[in-house]
Design a protein around this motif. Sequence first.
Motif, short mmCIF file in Angstrom:
data_model
loop_
_atom_site.label_atom_id
_atom_site.label_comp_id
_atom_site.label_asym_id
_atom_site.label_seq_id
_atom_site.Cartn_x
_atom_site.Cartn_y
_atom_site.Cartn_z
N ALA A 29 43.48 41.38 29.46
CA ALA A 29 42.80 40.23 28.87
C ALA A 29 42.29 40.48 27.47
O ALA A 29 41.73 39.57 26.85
CB ALA A 29 41.63 39.80 29.76
N SER A 47 32.35 32.29 28.65
CA SER A 47 32.88 33.64 28.74
C SER A 47 32.11 34.47 29.75
O SER A 47 32.70 35.19 30.57
CB SER A 47 32.83 34.30 27.36
N VAL A 100 45.14 34.58 30.94
CA VAL A 100 44.02 34.56 30.01
C VAL A 100 44.48 33.85 28.73
O VAL A 100 45.55 34.16 28.20
CB VAL A 100 43.55 36.00 29.68
N LYS A 107 33.07 33.45 33.27
CA LYS A 107 34.42 33.87 33.65
C LYS A 107 34.49 35.38 33.87
O LYS A 107 35.17 35.86 34.79
CB LYS A 107 35.43 33.43 32.59
N ASP A 159 39.29 31.61 27.92
CA ASP A 159 38.71 32.93 28.17
C ASP A 159 38.13 33.55 26.90
O ASP A 159 37.08 34.20 26.94
CB ASP A 159 39.78 33.85 28.75
N ARG A 160 38.85 33.43 25.80
CA ARG A 160 38.44 34.04 24.54
C ARG A 160 38.49 32.98 23.44
O ARG A 160 39.52 32.32 23.27
CB ARG A 160 39.36 35.19 24.16
#
Length: 503
Positions: free
Chosen positions: A461, A429, A357, A432, A387-388
């Motif tokens: 994550a 996001s 992640v 995913k 991811d973030r």
Amino acid sequence: MPSQPQVFNPNSTSQTLTDTSSDTIAANHHLANHNENRNLAQTATLANETAANQNVANGQAPKIGFVSLGCPKALVDSERIITELTRDGYQVASDYDGADLVVVNTCGFIESAVQESLDAIGEAINKNGKVIVTGCLGKDAEKIKTMHPSVLAVTGAHAYDEVVSAVSHHVPKPAKAKNYDPKIDLINDAGIKLTPKHYAYVKISEGCNHRCTFCIIPSLRGDLVSRPIDSIMTEATALKKAGVKELLIISQDTSAYGVDLKYKTSFWNGMPLKSKFYDLCAALNDLGIWVRLHYIYPYPHVDDVVKLMSEDKLLPYLDIPFQHASPSVLKAMKRPAHSENVLERIAKWREICPDIVIRSTFVVGFPGETEEDFEYLLEWLKQARLDRVGAFTYSEIEGAVANDLPNPVPEEVKQQRYERLMALQQQISAEKLQEKVGKTLKVLVDEIDTEEGIAICRSYADAPEIDGHVYVDNIDARVKVGEFLTVTIDEASEYDLFASFTG
């Protein structure tokens, strides 16, 4: 310099995080950066809980109030100062009226943080009267003393000894109690912590060797200075013994750890260890608890650390502040990376460790950023599929080189670009996280909502107070804060996952 951290809300054109209550933090995740503010009451609660767990004597002694503002690195500074004061016999006050003196640890990273710090100093003076100022804003002592001439002392960042000395000058150290027993009344190597007892920040170095044009950290905290590796491992081991389940490794440039020491070899537990990023990661993993890496630059040697992650050692999580993708903007920022190489590196990391992640932050509206530059960033994000992601709109900060760059971007354009970026990332996001539905995850319980019967948890994550959550419902009395659960994911939203407790 970036503005106040924001979280995307499609129903609002401007939103800032100013409330640090647990409910608000739970609702406002996926932020651009960590904000680890602690007021007097929060500081006292967490510090005194740690002291009680370590059997530190709490008799009649002078009480010091503590306000801590800013990032986790500043929070660690506050922990260190409070640890030293507690060793000297002081207690931590929970309100202004009960404090013999108040220390305000300030932030000077962005203009909104500077104003917040000045306001906090003013509040402490008005409600208590005896105030010592430390932290990043302390670099500008003249500004502080001009605005608040009654402050007793001003020090810069990580000036532990100076703060303790100033406190003892104005509030003399208490005499040791007659029943003082050094075998009992001592703080262990874990020190006093201002985080929940199941996770802790470990700062491995101070300062930074980069000279990014939007950043003034080197002027506030200096060049890179790494801690000896045996010191880090001693603290990490003490934290594990104290019940910590997750270590969050922080610095200004974590992946540069040991460069200034020339990778000097130290001995810990009779074994030689090099003061090197990979060696430190390998040693931390031998502790057998979660280890999360923050503030990584995408240097080639990070590949070897990702291999550790693929072996189920390190948490497969990297926090990398890319800041932008357009080559022209990166050049103007003087960032030590190029977007094309970064895409290749991300692809390689995912080959090595498919579950990895990656979270990052970006600055939009940097001076000279054109619509073409911004479209380049959006296209890059579509390819990178991070991811973030959090974002800042650029704003000036006193002392930053970027203030003098030409072609500033209008405020309304900055805000529009911010919203466009976050809308795109929200979609990425959501897609995913939807892939997680039906999978089994190990999660760490941060909070319990007893009324709703829900455990608020985090997976590998999710970093605390900045990423998403895993909400687990139908829990019973067996579920405790600070413990691990294994759950199967039932649903996903844009930022969070949802699961049911099955025992």
